[in-house]
Design an enzyme around this catalytic site. Sequence first.
Site, mmCIF file in Angstrom:
data_model
loop_
_atom_site.group_PDB
_atom_site.id
_atom_site.type_symbol
_atom_site.label_atom_id
_atom_site.label_comp_id
_atom_site.label_asym_id
_atom_site.label_seq_id
_atom_site.Cartn_x
_atom_site.Cartn_y
_atom_site.Cartn_z
ATOM 1 N N LEU A 155 0.820 -1.229 0.000
ATOM 2 C CA LEU A 155 0.000 0.000 0.000
ATOM 3 C C LEU A 155 0.849 1.272 0.000
ATOM 4 O O LEU A 155 0.339 2.342 0.340
ATOM 5 C CB LEU A 155 -0.981 0.014 1.190
ATOM 6 C CG LEU A 155 -1.943 -1.177 1.278
ATOM 7 C CD1 LEU A 155 -2.873 -1.030 2.496
ATOM 8 C CD2 LEU A 155 -2.785 -1.310 0.024
ATOM 9 N N SER A 156 2.124 1.164 -0.390
ATOM 10 C CA SER A 156 2.967 2.370 -0.362
ATOM 11 C C SER A 156 2.549 3.374 -1.443
ATOM 12 O O SER A 156 2.757 4.566 -1.295
ATOM 13 C CB SER A 156 4.449 2.013 -0.515
ATOM 14 O OG SER A 156 4.692 1.523 -1.806
ATOM 15 N N SER A 189 10.439 -1.784 -18.579
ATOM 16 C CA SER A 189 10.025 -0.510 -19.160
ATOM 17 C C SER A 189 10.848 -0.221 -20.408
ATOM 18 O O SER A 189 12.024 -0.632 -20.499
ATOM 19 C CB SER A 189 10.277 0.585 -18.120
ATOM 20 O OG SER A 189 10.251 1.851 -18.725
ATOM 21 N N TYR A 219 16.055 4.725 -11.564
ATOM 22 C CA TYR A 219 14.847 3.915 -11.770
ATOM 23 C C TYR A 219 15.051 2.970 -12.965
ATOM 24 O O TYR A 219 14.843 1.762 -12.880
ATOM 25 C CB TYR A 219 13.623 4.815 -12.007
ATOM 26 C CG TYR A 219 12.525 4.144 -12.776
ATOM 27 C CD1 TYR A 219 11.721 3.187 -12.168
ATOM 28 C CD2 TYR A 219 12.308 4.429 -14.130
ATOM 29 C CE1 TYR A 219 10.726 2.534 -12.888
ATOM 30 C CE2 TYR A 219 11.325 3.779 -14.850
ATOM 31 C CZ TYR A 219 10.533 2.839 -14.239
ATOM 32 O OH TYR A 219 9.566 2.188 -14.957
ATOM 33 N N LYS A 271 15.523 -1.380 -13.446
ATOM 34 C CA LYS A 271 14.826 -2.259 -14.403
ATOM 35 C C LYS A 271 15.850 -3.062 -15.210
ATOM 36 O O LYS A 271 15.697 -4.267 -15.414
ATOM 37 C CB LYS A 271 13.938 -1.443 -15.343
ATOM 38 C CG LYS A 271 12.746 -0.775 -14.660
ATOM 39 C CD LYS A 271 11.730 -1.789 -14.170
ATOM 40 C CE LYS A 271 10.515 -1.154 -13.517
ATOM 41 N NZ LYS A 271 9.694 -2.128 -12.775
ATOM 42 N N PHE A 328 5.675 0.653 -22.853
ATOM 43 C CA PHE A 328 5.889 2.013 -23.343
ATOM 44 C C PHE A 328 5.127 2.945 -22.383
ATOM 45 O O PHE A 328 5.358 2.869 -21.190
ATOM 46 C CB PHE A 328 5.593 2.097 -24.849
ATOM 47 C CG PHE A 328 6.784 1.506 -25.598
ATOM 48 C CD1 PHE A 328 7.067 0.142 -25.518
ATOM 49 C CD2 PHE A 328 7.689 2.323 -26.256
ATOM 50 C CE1 PHE A 328 8.222 -0.391 -26.095
ATOM 51 C CE2 PHE A 328 8.837 1.797 -26.852
ATOM 52 C CZ PHE A 328 9.104 0.438 -26.770
ATOM 53 N N ARG A 363 12.802 19.151 -20.548
ATOM 54 C CA ARG A 363 13.081 18.516 -19.256
ATOM 55 C C ARG A 363 14.362 17.687 -19.426
ATOM 56 O O ARG A 363 14.446 16.875 -20.354
ATOM 57 C CB ARG A 363 11.895 17.599 -18.880
ATOM 58 C CG ARG A 363 12.028 16.889 -17.560
ATOM 59 C CD ARG A 363 10.731 16.171 -17.187
ATOM 60 N NE ARG A 363 10.394 15.065 -18.082
ATOM 61 C CZ ARG A 363 9.337 14.273 -17.927
ATOM 62 N NH1 ARG A 363 8.500 14.474 -16.919
ATOM 63 N NH2 ARG A 363 9.093 13.303 -18.778
HETATM 64 C C1 UD1 Z 1 8.685 8.335 -18.048
HETATM 65 C C2 UD1 Z 1 9.900 7.535 -17.707
HETATM 66 C C3 UD1 Z 1 9.632 6.088 -18.027
HETATM 67 C C4 UD1 Z 1 8.401 5.624 -17.305
HETATM 68 C C5 UD1 Z 1 7.228 6.493 -17.694
HETATM 69 C C6 UD1 Z 1 5.992 6.112 -16.919
HETATM 70 C C7 UD1 Z 1 12.313 7.905 -18.322
HETATM 71 C C8 UD1 Z 1 13.251 8.735 -19.100
HETATM 72 N N1 UD1 Z 1 11.025 8.123 -18.465
HETATM 73 O O1 UD1 Z 1 8.529 8.275 -19.452
HETATM 74 O O2 UD1 Z 1 10.715 5.312 -17.644
HETATM 75 O O3 UD1 Z 1 8.129 4.286 -17.618
HETATM 76 O O4 UD1 Z 1 7.550 7.842 -17.398
HETATM 77 O O5 UD1 Z 1 4.864 6.406 -17.659
HETATM 78 O O6 UD1 Z 1 12.750 7.067 -17.600
HETATM 79 N N2 UD1 Z 1 5.753 16.134 -20.711
HETATM 80 C C9 UD1 Z 1 5.412 17.477 -20.765
HETATM 81 N N3 UD1 Z 1 4.905 18.047 -19.639
HETATM 82 C C10 UD1 Z 1 4.710 17.374 -18.468
HETATM 83 C C11 UD1 Z 1 5.066 16.004 -18.425
HETATM 84 C C12 UD1 Z 1 5.596 15.423 -19.565
HETATM 85 O O7 UD1 Z 1 5.569 18.129 -21.794
HETATM 86 O O8 UD1 Z 1 4.259 17.970 -17.477
HETATM 87 C C13 UD1 Z 1 6.261 15.480 -21.936
HETATM 88 C C14 UD1 Z 1 7.646 14.861 -21.801
HETATM 89 O O9 UD1 Z 1 8.637 15.787 -22.118
HETATM 90 C C15 UD1 Z 1 7.549 13.697 -22.802
HETATM 91 C C16 UD1 Z 1 6.079 13.276 -22.759
HETATM 92 O O10 UD1 Z 1 5.391 14.400 -22.211
HETATM 93 O O11 UD1 Z 1 7.826 14.151 -24.107
HETATM 94 C C17 UD1 Z 1 5.809 12.080 -21.885
HETATM 95 O O12 UD1 Z 1 6.385 12.290 -20.600
HETATM 96 P P1 UD1 Z 1 6.075 11.306 -19.369
HETATM 97 O O13 UD1 Z 1 4.616 11.065 -19.274
HETATM 98 O O14 UD1 Z 1 6.760 11.855 -18.161
HETATM 99 O O15 UD1 Z 1 6.722 9.921 -19.802
HETATM 100 P P2 UD1 Z 1 8.231 9.588 -20.278
HETATM 101 O O16 UD1 Z 1 9.172 10.635 -19.907
HETATM 102 O O17 UD1 Z 1 8.158 9.148 -21.699
#
Ligand code: UD1
Length: 334
Positions: free
Chosen positions: A33-34, A124, A148, A152, A177, A291
């Site tokens: 439950l963490s 992942s 993280y 994996k 994905f 980011r």
């Molecule tokens: C990240 C992790 C992945 C993990 C996944 C969980 C890395 C590098 N990435 O993936 O391991 O499995 O989350 O779902 O380890 N974005 C914005 N604004 C925001 C948030 C995200 O523009 O506030 C953009 C990001 O730049 C990216 C896309 O949205 O292009 C998806 O981001 P995010 O949902 O965080 O997933 P990942 O970074 O692909």
Amino acid sequence: MNVLVTGGLGFIGSHTCVELLNANYDVVIIDNLSNSSIDVLEKLEKITSKRPKFYEIDACNKEQVEKVFKENKIDAVIHFAGYKAVGESVSEPLKYYRNNLDSTLTLLEVMKEYSCHNFVFSSSATVYGSPKELPIKEDFPLSTTNPYGTTKLMIERILADVSKADNDLSIIVLRYFNPIGAHKSGLLGENPKGIPNNLMPYIVRVATKELEILSVFGNDYNTKDGTGVRDYIHVVDLAKGHLKALEKSTNFKGIEYYNLGTGTGYSVLDLVKTFEKVNNIKVPYKIVDRRPGDIDACYADPTKAYKELGFKAELDIEDMCRDSYNFIIKNKSN
Ligand code: UD1
């Protein structure tokens, strides 16, 4: 068949439990439950009319895990339990290595003691690092950019060694994905505590006005509109992929790796616009700096999972946007 699901009350774990229960598997959940709530157990029962067996324990605690194996004849393990916040893993790497590695080692040791041979692991697409080519195939080189992701990848390496040493084992590694969406009922979904790091949880909070504006991290990537491209997959499709993996694990020995994605990439702005359209709501956004650590684009070649597991994602980006929002509006006061 008795399946032990670690982290079975979490986002992907709970959706997988629904599919397992509906397919008449006997399900035993362990969860500490963490990052999940006990209410999920009631919701699983509401959806499936079945109540899985539940133990509130930590997968790192060997004595407690042994007790579960002693009390239940476990035929297979699906291991979801793990910490998953990329940013936190950078500031608290020891916590990530200790928890994610320990839980896996404990499970593998206890499985050996009790002659349980089938293991499905939640990996992942992060293990592909910055891929040189797209779409991503399972045999691409592996590397990581944060602790993280490294947990994996380390676990994948451990599993390969363990598989080599024990010919009875069947191990399936699933490389997810970007899972989004929620159960159609609105009972199960993703509701992270605090300010979300991932895109879809952030979008829904902006849509509900809990957060003011979405920051789009960069519009100068080498993609069609300059924003990051990802392979979003509906969590219900992803859950179904685990049943296919489980079936496969019962008729082969060794270790196999599968991408679970749709094979289609969508940009941040694609997701925002689709969300606005299907939910008829505005999502204000602003473009900010990239980011650190983000890559341009990442999407799967889903061919291997299709050919060898018979897995194909069926729900589309509109379903994902609709179901993510439906879940949050139904659970807003929580
Ligand atoms: C990240 C992790 C992945 C993990 C996944 C969980 C890395 C590098 N990435 O993936 O391991 O499995 O989350 O779902 O380890 N974005 C914005 N604004 C925001 C948030 C995200 O523009 O506030 C953009 C990001 O730049 C990216 C896309 O949205 O292009 C998806 O981001 P995010 O949902 O965080 O997933 P990942 O970074 O692909």
